[in-house]
Write a protein that holds these residues in place. Structure first.
Motif, PDB file in Angstrom:
ATOM      1  N   GLU A 112      33.289  35.466  41.452  1.00 34.62           N
ATOM      2  CA  GLU A 112      32.386  34.893  40.454  1.00 34.62           C
ATOM      3  C   GLU A 112      32.853  33.521  39.977  1.00 34.62           C
ATOM      4  O   GLU A 112      32.074  32.729  39.475  1.00 34.62           O
ATOM      5  N   ALA A 113      34.149  33.272  40.076  1.00 32.35           N
ATOM      6  CA  ALA A 113      34.705  31.959  39.719  1.00 32.35           C
ATOM      7  C   ALA A 113      35.915  31.693  40.606  1.00 32.35           C
ATOM      8  O   ALA A 113      36.669  32.618  40.921  1.00 32.35           O
ATOM      9  N   ILE A 114      36.069  30.431  41.019  1.00 36.86           N
ATOM     10  CA  ILE A 114      37.227  30.074  41.848  1.00 36.86           C
ATOM     11  C   ILE A 114      37.778  28.725  41.418  1.00 36.86           C
ATOM     12  O   ILE A 114      37.082  27.904  40.804  1.00 36.86           O
ATOM     13  N   ALA A 115      39.040  28.501  41.769  1.00 41.94           N
ATOM     14  CA  ALA A 115      39.646  27.182  41.614  1.00 41.94           C
ATOM     15  C   ALA A 115      40.240  26.772  42.952  1.00 41.94           C
ATOM     16  O   ALA A 115      40.911  27.582  43.607  1.00 41.94           O
ATOM     17  N   ILE A 116      39.982  25.546  43.366  1.00 44.22           N
ATOM     18  CA  ILE A 116      40.688  24.972  44.512  1.00 44.22           C
ATOM     19  C   ILE A 116      41.943  24.320  43.959  1.00 44.22           C
ATOM     20  O   ILE A 116      41.883  23.501  43.031  1.00 44.22           O
ATOM     21  N   ALA A 146      47.830  34.725  30.944  1.00 47.71           N
ATOM     22  CA  ALA A 146      48.089  35.213  32.298  1.00 47.71           C
ATOM     23  C   ALA A 146      46.986  34.735  33.222  1.00 47.71           C
ATOM     24  O   ALA A 146      45.828  35.056  33.023  1.00 47.71           O
ATOM     25  N   THR A 147      47.335  33.929  34.234  1.00 43.97           N
ATOM     26  CA  THR A 147      46.338  33.501  35.222  1.00 43.97           C
ATOM     27  C   THR A 147      46.653  34.195  36.542  1.00 43.97           C
ATOM     28  O   THR A 147      47.598  34.982  36.627  1.00 43.97           O
ATOM     29  N   GLY A 148      45.866  33.867  37.569  1.00 50.29           N
ATOM     30  CA  GLY A 148      46.164  34.482  38.848  1.00 50.29           C
ATOM     31  C   GLY A 148      45.258  34.050  39.971  1.00 50.29           C
ATOM     32  O   GLY A 148      44.203  33.460  39.757  1.00 50.29           O
ATOM     33  N   TYR A 199      37.856  38.924  35.586  1.00 51.13           N
ATOM     34  CA  TYR A 199      37.022  37.813  35.110  1.00 51.13           C
ATOM     35  C   TYR A 199      37.464  37.348  33.727  1.00 51.13           C
ATOM     36  O   TYR A 199      37.330  36.170  33.373  1.00 51.13           O
ATOM     37  N   SER A 200      38.036  38.254  32.943  1.00 55.29           N
ATOM     38  CA  SER A 200      38.463  37.909  31.577  1.00 55.29           C
ATOM     39  C   SER A 200      39.478  36.764  31.574  1.00 55.29           C
ATOM     40  O   SER A 200      39.558  35.989  30.616  1.00 55.29           O
ATOM     41  N   VAL A 201      40.259  36.622  32.652  1.00 58.30           N
ATOM     42  CA  VAL A 201      41.245  35.537  32.752  1.00 58.30           C
ATOM     43  C   VAL A 201      40.534  34.180  32.710  1.00 58.30           C
ATOM     44  O   VAL A 201      40.969  33.244  32.037  1.00 58.30           O
ATOM     45  N   TYR A 202      39.407  34.125  33.423  1.00 61.65           N
ATOM     46  CA  TYR A 202      38.633  32.887  33.464  1.00 61.65           C
ATOM     47  C   TYR A 202      38.093  32.550  32.074  1.00 61.65           C
ATOM     48  O   TYR A 202      38.127  31.398  31.625  1.00 61.65           O
ATOM     49  N   LYS A 203      37.626  33.594  31.374  1.00 62.56           N
ATOM     50  CA  LYS A 203      37.091  33.367  30.023  1.00 62.56           C
ATOM     51  C   LYS A 203      38.184  32.853  29.081  1.00 62.56           C
ATOM     52  O   LYS A 203      37.962  31.948  28.289  1.00 62.56           O
ATOM     53  N   GLU A 204      39.361  33.431  29.192  1.00 62.23           N
ATOM     54  CA  GLU A 204      40.480  32.997  28.343  1.00 62.23           C
ATOM     55  C   GLU A 204      40.853  31.542  28.609  1.00 62.23           C
ATOM     56  O   GLU A 204      41.097  30.763  27.683  1.00 62.23           O
ATOM     57  N   LEU A 205      40.901  31.199  29.887  1.00 64.13           N
ATOM     58  CA  LEU A 205      41.254  29.824  30.256  1.00 64.13           C
ATOM     59  C   LEU A 205      40.219  28.830  29.744  1.00 64.13           C
ATOM     60  O   LEU A 205      40.549  27.768  29.218  1.00 64.13           O
ATOM     61  N   LYS A 206      38.945  29.225  29.903  1.00 68.14           N
ATOM     62  CA  LYS A 206      37.862  28.340  29.449  1.00 68.14           C
ATOM     63  C   LYS A 206      37.942  28.138  27.941  1.00 68.14           C
ATOM     64  O   LYS A 206      37.719  27.040  27.436  1.00 68.14           O
ATOM     65  N   ALA A 207      38.289  29.208  27.234  1.00 69.15           N
ATOM     66  CA  ALA A 207      38.410  29.121  25.775  1.00 69.15           C
ATOM     67  C   ALA A 207      39.542  28.160  25.397  1.00 69.15           C
ATOM     68  O   ALA A 207      39.387  27.329  24.496  1.00 69.15           O
ATOM     69  N   LEU A 208      40.653  28.249  26.116  1.00 68.58           N
ATOM     70  CA  LEU A 208      41.775  27.336  25.867  1.00 68.58           C
ATOM     71  C   LEU A 208      41.328  25.893  26.024  1.00 68.58           C
ATOM     72  O   LEU A 208      41.620  25.031  25.196  1.00 68.58           O
ATOM     73  N   MET A 225      35.273  39.631  39.830  1.00 70.67           N
ATOM     74  CA  MET A 225      36.577  39.132  40.280  1.00 70.67           C
ATOM     75  C   MET A 225      36.569  37.614  40.429  1.00 70.67           C
ATOM     76  O   MET A 225      35.544  37.014  40.703  1.00 70.67           O
ATOM     77  N   ILE A 226      37.725  37.057  40.261  1.00 73.51           N
ATOM     78  CA  ILE A 226      37.866  35.604  40.398  1.00 73.51           C
ATOM     79  C   ILE A 226      39.119  35.313  41.236  1.00 73.51           C
ATOM     80  O   ILE A 226      39.919  36.216  41.487  1.00 73.51           O
ATOM     81  N   ASP A 227      39.274  34.059  41.657  1.00 76.02           N
ATOM     82  CA  ASP A 227      40.472  33.659  42.402  1.00 76.02           C
ATOM     83  C   ASP A 227      40.787  32.211  42.035  1.00 76.02           C
ATOM     84  O   ASP A 227      40.034  31.295  42.361  1.00 76.02           O
ATOM     85  N   LEU A 228      41.896  32.023  41.336  1.00 74.59           N
ATOM     86  CA  LEU A 228      42.229  30.683  40.832  1.00 74.59           C
ATOM     87  C   LEU A 228      43.411  30.049  41.568  1.00 74.59           C
ATOM     88  O   LEU A 228      44.150  29.237  41.005  1.00 74.59           O
TER      89      LEU A 228
END
Ligand code: AMP
Ligand code: MN
Ligand code: MN
Ligand code: MN
Length: 277
Positions: free
Chosen positions: A30-34, A240-242, A263-272, A1-4
């Motif tokens: 596993e990943a976060i954004a402030i 789609a982010t969240g 977690y796949s959202v984080y991977k997609e964003l990183k790819a972008l 899980m992540i929280d962006l």
């Protein structure tokens, strides 16, 4: 899980960046954004703690803008926090916010609610002074019983002391992020409108300015809302982010991880982001 979507004491959250990162690790992120409102003051400390604790960290921000009498928030991800252009823009936003804050305090005074700017500065702690801080003082001084009442009657968009923060358009907010090299996402579309056609109308204008994502996963959202905005994201070709929009006790009943962002959202964003370079 992540929280962006997370707030710290740099804006109107209650945890310091370090405390927030520690709590996120405890909650299994596993990943976060402030993503503090109009500031990146919490990023350096948050990133340092995240690196120590071995959790992926995204430098983010949440910009406030105005659109057709509504508030539209734009999230920015993977920011270059040393970019002097971005720092200049944020300085301007802070100025507009401080001026707005003065106007709110004047309006409150007119209805017999006396709050000094010094009190609000102390409550805020950081550089960004938010209505969330004013609300805490209003309740503490006994002028209102809870946040709901404060925002309904006084500080919310229909409240008697409401004042917009300057006139930044959502297009400009997106451009500020894109120019910095970041990824822009339209925050909590359900607060803009429950009508997906209105969100689509705004979203398509913002795509022209460089918008690449929309916040589909969010705390306090019913499954049907998530599905609705997921469908919209897909048809508009937006990622789609969240995130939770966690503020600690400054926004009750939300915990880090709420919104269940995969977690796949984080991977997609990183790819972008890496395709951009
Ligand atoms: P500002 O950034 O100064 O415009 O303040 C907006 C902040 O006030 C939001 O980011 C929330 O933290 C808080 N807020 C807004 N509306 C509500 C509400 N209805 N209940 C509780 N907190 C709210
Ligand atoms: Mn807030
Ligand atoms: Mn917001
Ligand atoms: Mn937020």
């Amino acid at each position: 899980m992540i929280d962006l979507h997370l707030h710290t004491t740099a804006s109107d959250g209650v945890l310091t960046p370090s405390e927030l990162v520690e709590m996120a690790v405890e909650r299994g992120m596993e990943a976060i954004a402030i993503t503090d409102h109009d500031t990146i003051d919490g990023i350096v400390e948050g990133r340092e703690r995240a690196n120590k604790l071995g959790i992926d960290f995204v430098a983010g921000v949440e910009l406030s803008s105005q659109w057709k009498g509504r508030e539209v928030h734009i999230l920015g991800y993977f920011l270059d926090i040393e970019d002097s252009v971005l720092l200049g823009e944020l300085e301007e936003l802070k100025k507009a916010r401080d001026e707005r804050n003065t106007r709110i305090l004047e309006k409150l005074e007119k209805v017999g609610i006396y709050i000094g700017i010094d009190e609000v500065v102390e409550e805020a702690g950081g550089n960004i002074i938010s209505r969330a801080h004013m609300a805490n003082i209003i309740i503490r001084k006994g002028y209102a019983k809870d946040k709901k009442e404060v925002f309904q009657d006084l500080l919310g968009i229909d409240g008697i002391a409401y004042e917009p923060k300057g006139d930044l358009s959502p297009e400009r907010a997106v451009e500020i992020i894109v120019k910095n090299g970041g990824i822009a996402s339209l925050a909590h579309p359900k607060y803009i409108s429950n009508n997906p056609d209105i969100v689509r109308d705004l979203g398509s204008k913002l795509k022209l300015a460089g918008l690449e994502a929309i916040e589909v996963y969010y705390s306090n959202m019913y499954i049907r809302d998530v599905l609705k905005f997921k469908k919209l994201a897909k048809s508009m070709k937006l990622v789609a982010t969240g995130g939770s929009d966690y503020h600690g006790s400054n926004k009750a009943l939300i915990e880090i991880g709420d919104g269940n962002v995969p977690y796949s959202v984080y991977k997609e964003l990183k790819a972008l982001k890496s395709n951009r370079k």
